[in-house]
Write a protein that holds these residues in place. Structure first.
Motif, PDB file in Angstrom:
ATOM      1  N   VAL A  88       0.856  -1.180   0.000  1.00 18.10           N
ATOM      2  CA  VAL A  88       0.000   0.000   0.000  1.00 18.10           C
ATOM      3  C   VAL A  88       0.897   1.236   0.000  1.00 18.10           C
ATOM      4  O   VAL A  88       1.845   1.316   0.772  1.00 18.10           O
ATOM      5  CB  VAL A  88      -0.927   0.035   1.234  1.00 18.10           C
ATOM      6  CG1 VAL A  88      -1.813   1.265   1.206  1.00 18.10           C
ATOM      7  CG2 VAL A  88      -1.767  -1.226   1.326  1.00 18.10           C
ATOM      8  N   GLN A  89       0.575   2.180  -0.881  1.00 14.13           N
ATOM      9  CA  GLN A  89       1.263   3.464  -0.903  1.00 14.13           C
ATOM     10  C   GLN A  89       0.218   4.565  -0.878  1.00 14.13           C
ATOM     11  O   GLN A  89      -0.877   4.396  -1.418  1.00 14.13           O
ATOM     12  CB  GLN A  89       2.080   3.649  -2.190  1.00 14.13           C
ATOM     13  CG  GLN A  89       3.342   2.860  -2.281  1.00 14.13           C
ATOM     14  CD  GLN A  89       4.099   3.216  -3.553  1.00 14.13           C
ATOM     15  OE1 GLN A  89       3.528   3.277  -4.632  1.00 14.13           O
ATOM     16  NE2 GLN A  89       5.389   3.455  -3.418  1.00 14.13           N
ATOM     17  N   ILE A  90       0.587   5.682  -0.266  1.00 18.04           N
ATOM     18  CA  ILE A  90      -0.261   6.868  -0.330  1.00 18.04           C
ATOM     19  C   ILE A  90       0.595   8.018  -0.841  1.00 18.04           C
ATOM     20  O   ILE A  90       1.670   8.285  -0.304  1.00 18.04           O
ATOM     21  CB  ILE A  90      -0.927   7.211   1.025  1.00 18.04           C
ATOM     22  CG1 ILE A  90      -1.809   8.463   0.881  1.00 18.04           C
ATOM     23  CG2 ILE A  90       0.088   7.362   2.128  1.00 18.04           C
ATOM     24  CD1 ILE A  90      -2.692   8.766   2.084  1.00 18.04           C
ATOM     25  N   PHE A  91       0.135   8.630  -1.925  1.00 16.23           N
ATOM     26  CA  PHE A  91       0.764   9.845  -2.431  1.00 16.23           C
ATOM     27  C   PHE A  91       0.155  10.973  -1.619  1.00 16.23           C
ATOM     28  O   PHE A  91      -1.022  11.300  -1.774  1.00 16.23           O
ATOM     29  CB  PHE A  91       0.526   9.989  -3.935  1.00 16.23           C
ATOM     30  CG  PHE A  91       1.430   9.089  -4.735  1.00 16.23           C
ATOM     31  CD1 PHE A  91       2.437   9.629  -5.509  1.00 16.23           C
ATOM     32  CD2 PHE A  91       1.308   7.717  -4.679  1.00 16.23           C
ATOM     33  CE1 PHE A  91       3.293   8.808  -6.230  1.00 16.23           C
ATOM     34  CE2 PHE A  91       2.150   6.881  -5.391  1.00 16.23           C
ATOM     35  CZ  PHE A  91       3.153   7.425  -6.166  1.00 16.23           C
ATOM     36  N   HIS A  92       0.959  11.522  -0.738  1.00 16.86           N
ATOM     37  CA  HIS A  92       0.491  12.323   0.384  1.00 16.86           C
ATOM     38  C   HIS A  92       1.083  13.727   0.360  1.00 16.86           C
ATOM     39  O   HIS A  92       2.254  13.915   0.043  1.00 16.86           O
ATOM     40  CB  HIS A  92       0.909  11.593   1.663  1.00 16.86           C
ATOM     41  CG  HIS A  92       0.575  12.269   2.944  1.00 16.86           C
ATOM     42  ND1 HIS A  92      -0.705  12.528   3.347  1.00 16.86           N
ATOM     43  CD2 HIS A  92       1.388  12.735   3.929  1.00 16.86           C
ATOM     44  CE1 HIS A  92      -0.675  13.119   4.535  1.00 16.86           C
ATOM     45  NE2 HIS A  92       0.574  13.258   4.905  1.00 16.86           N
ATOM     46  N   ASN A  93       0.243  14.686   0.713  1.00 21.30           N
ATOM     47  CA  ASN A  93       0.695  16.058   0.951  1.00 21.30           C
ATOM     48  C   ASN A  93       0.285  16.385   2.385  1.00 21.30           C
ATOM     49  O   ASN A  93      -0.894  16.547   2.672  1.00 21.30           O
ATOM     50  CB  ASN A  93       0.039  17.029  -0.029  1.00 21.30           C
ATOM     51  CG  ASN A  93       0.424  18.472   0.223  1.00 21.30           C
ATOM     52  OD1 ASN A  93       1.054  18.804   1.219  1.00 21.30           O
ATOM     53  ND2 ASN A  93       0.037  19.335  -0.693  1.00 21.30           N
ATOM     54  N   PRO A  94       1.236  16.472   3.302  1.00 22.56           N
ATOM     55  CA  PRO A  94       0.893  16.694   4.710  1.00 22.56           C
ATOM     56  C   PRO A  94       0.164  18.011   4.972  1.00 22.56           C
ATOM     57  O   PRO A  94      -0.469  18.162   6.006  1.00 22.56           O
ATOM     58  CB  PRO A  94       2.243  16.659   5.428  1.00 22.56           C
ATOM     59  CG  PRO A  94       3.289  16.649   4.394  1.00 22.56           C
ATOM     60  CD  PRO A  94       2.668  16.324   3.077  1.00 22.56           C
ATOM     61  N   ARG A  95       0.203  18.945   4.032  1.00 21.45           N
ATOM     62  CA  ARG A  95      -0.494  20.224   4.213  1.00 21.45           C
ATOM     63  C   ARG A  95      -1.958  20.149   3.780  1.00 21.45           C
ATOM     64  O   ARG A  95      -2.720  21.083   4.005  1.00 21.45           O
ATOM     65  CB  ARG A  95       0.223  21.319   3.424  1.00 21.45           C
ATOM     66  CG  ARG A  95       1.637  21.560   3.957  1.00 21.45           C
ATOM     67  CD  ARG A  95       2.329  22.694   3.263  1.00 21.45           C
ATOM     68  NE  ARG A  95       1.605  23.933   3.514  1.00 21.45           N
ATOM     69  CZ  ARG A  95       1.649  24.992   2.734  1.00 21.45           C
ATOM     70  NH1 ARG A  95       2.370  24.976   1.647  1.00 21.45           N
ATOM     71  NH2 ARG A  95       0.967  26.080   3.035  1.00 21.45           N
ATOM     72  N   SER A 147      -5.709  18.735   4.036  1.00 24.00           N
ATOM     73  CA  SER A 147      -6.573  18.118   5.046  1.00 24.00           C
ATOM     74  C   SER A 147      -7.126  16.780   4.566  1.00 24.00           C
ATOM     75  O   SER A 147      -7.199  15.829   5.351  1.00 24.00           O
ATOM     76  CB  SER A 147      -7.714  19.059   5.429  1.00 24.00           C
ATOM     77  OG  SER A 147      -8.549  19.322   4.317  1.00 24.00           O
ATOM     78  N   LYS A 148      -7.517  16.661   3.308  1.00 26.67           N
ATOM     79  CA  LYS A 148      -8.039  15.382   2.796  1.00 26.67           C
ATOM     80  C   LYS A 148      -6.961  14.308   2.818  1.00 26.67           C
ATOM     81  O   LYS A 148      -7.233  13.146   3.107  1.00 26.67           O
ATOM     82  CB  LYS A 148      -8.602  15.533   1.381  1.00 26.67           C
ATOM     83  CG  LYS A 148      -9.836  16.381   1.301  1.00 26.67           C
ATOM     84  CD  LYS A 148     -10.996  15.776   2.059  1.00 26.67           C
ATOM     85  CE  LYS A 148     -12.227  16.652   1.928  1.00 26.67           C
ATOM     86  NZ  LYS A 148     -13.187  16.414   2.979  1.00 26.67           N
ATOM     87  N   SER A 149      -5.744  14.697   2.526  1.00 18.18           N
ATOM     88  CA  SER A 149      -4.639  13.753   2.561  1.00 18.18           C
ATOM     89  C   SER A 149      -4.388  13.276   3.994  1.00 18.18           C
ATOM     90  O   SER A 149      -4.220  12.083   4.248  1.00 18.18           O
ATOM     91  CB  SER A 149      -3.391  14.412   1.971  1.00 18.18           C
ATOM     92  OG  SER A 149      -2.418  13.465   1.659  1.00 18.18           O
ATOM     93  N   PRO A 183      -5.361  12.906  -2.024  1.00 16.20           N
ATOM     94  CA  PRO A 183      -4.330  11.879  -1.958  1.00 16.20           C
ATOM     95  C   PRO A 183      -4.676  10.723  -2.890  1.00 16.20           C
ATOM     96  O   PRO A 183      -5.844  10.496  -3.211  1.00 16.20           O
ATOM     97  CB  PRO A 183      -4.395  11.434  -0.503  1.00 16.20           C
ATOM     98  CG  PRO A 183      -5.851  11.580  -0.154  1.00 16.20           C
ATOM     99  CD  PRO A 183      -6.319  12.797  -0.913  1.00 16.20           C
ATOM    100  N   ILE A 184      -3.675  10.001  -3.297  1.00 13.93           N
ATOM    101  CA  ILE A 184      -3.862   8.804  -4.116  1.00 13.93           C
ATOM    102  C   ILE A 184      -3.365   7.630  -3.291  1.00 13.93           C
ATOM    103  O   ILE A 184      -2.252   7.660  -2.764  1.00 13.93           O
ATOM    104  CB  ILE A 184      -3.053   8.874  -5.421  1.00 13.93           C
ATOM    105  CG1 ILE A 184      -3.389  10.138  -6.210  1.00 13.93           C
ATOM    106  CG2 ILE A 184      -3.299   7.624  -6.271  1.00 13.93           C
ATOM    107  CD1 ILE A 184      -2.394  10.450  -7.310  1.00 13.93           C
ATOM    108  N   VAL A 185      -4.190   6.606  -3.188  1.00 21.07           N
ATOM    109  CA  VAL A 185      -3.777   5.385  -2.502  1.00 21.07           C
ATOM    110  C   VAL A 185      -3.664   4.284  -3.540  1.00 21.07           C
ATOM    111  O   VAL A 185      -4.580   4.077  -4.349  1.00 21.07           O
ATOM    112  CB  VAL A 185      -4.770   4.990  -1.384  1.00 21.07           C
ATOM    113  CG1 VAL A 185      -4.390   3.656  -0.767  1.00 21.07           C
ATOM    114  CG2 VAL A 185      -4.797   6.082  -0.304  1.00 21.07           C
TER     115      VAL A 185
END
Length: 116
Positions: free
Chosen positions: A3-10, A12-14, A94-96
């Motif tokens: 499992v990977q998450i393309f994440h932006n910590p800034r 809120s949805k991510s 985000p993309i999972v």
């Protein structure tokens, strides 16, 4: 289970999507795509995994940068993917990714469809 998450910590949805995965005891490799830009090949694979007909479906079309680059008028798929590679801020998040499938966490609960 990969499992990977393309994440932006800034974003809120991510953050909400990552928290949801953690709540369900799903350990995901975090890819901060703004720092570790996905390759053109990776973006093309994600578009295919999402079942999208166009790279534009993976783009944040309301971003000022989208307008500045006149991407609304761009119809070449390769150019759209290249724009996301060069400007990862344009990638929807985000993309999972789970095995050979993908989902965008908008709403965050949408990613749970990837897991039995």
């Amino acid at each position: 289970m990969t499992v990977q998450i393309f994440h932006n910590p800034r974003c809120s949805k991510s953050r909400e999507t990552l928290a949801l995965l953690n709540t369900h005891n799903i350990n995901a490799e975090i890819v901060e795509y703004l720092k570790d830009t996905p390759s053109i090949e990776t973006l093309q694979r994600i578009i295919k995994q999402l079942g999208f007909d166009s790279a534009r479906q993976l783009m944040r079309t309301k971003e000022d940068l989208y307008k500045e680059l006149a991407l609304k008028e761009q119809h070449d798929e390769t150019a759209l993917v290249l724009a996301m590679h060069q400007h990862p801020k344009l990638i929807e998040r985000p993309i999972v990714l789970h095995n050979d499938r993908a989902a965008i966490g908008r709403p965050p609960e949408a990613v749970l469809a990837l897991f039995p």
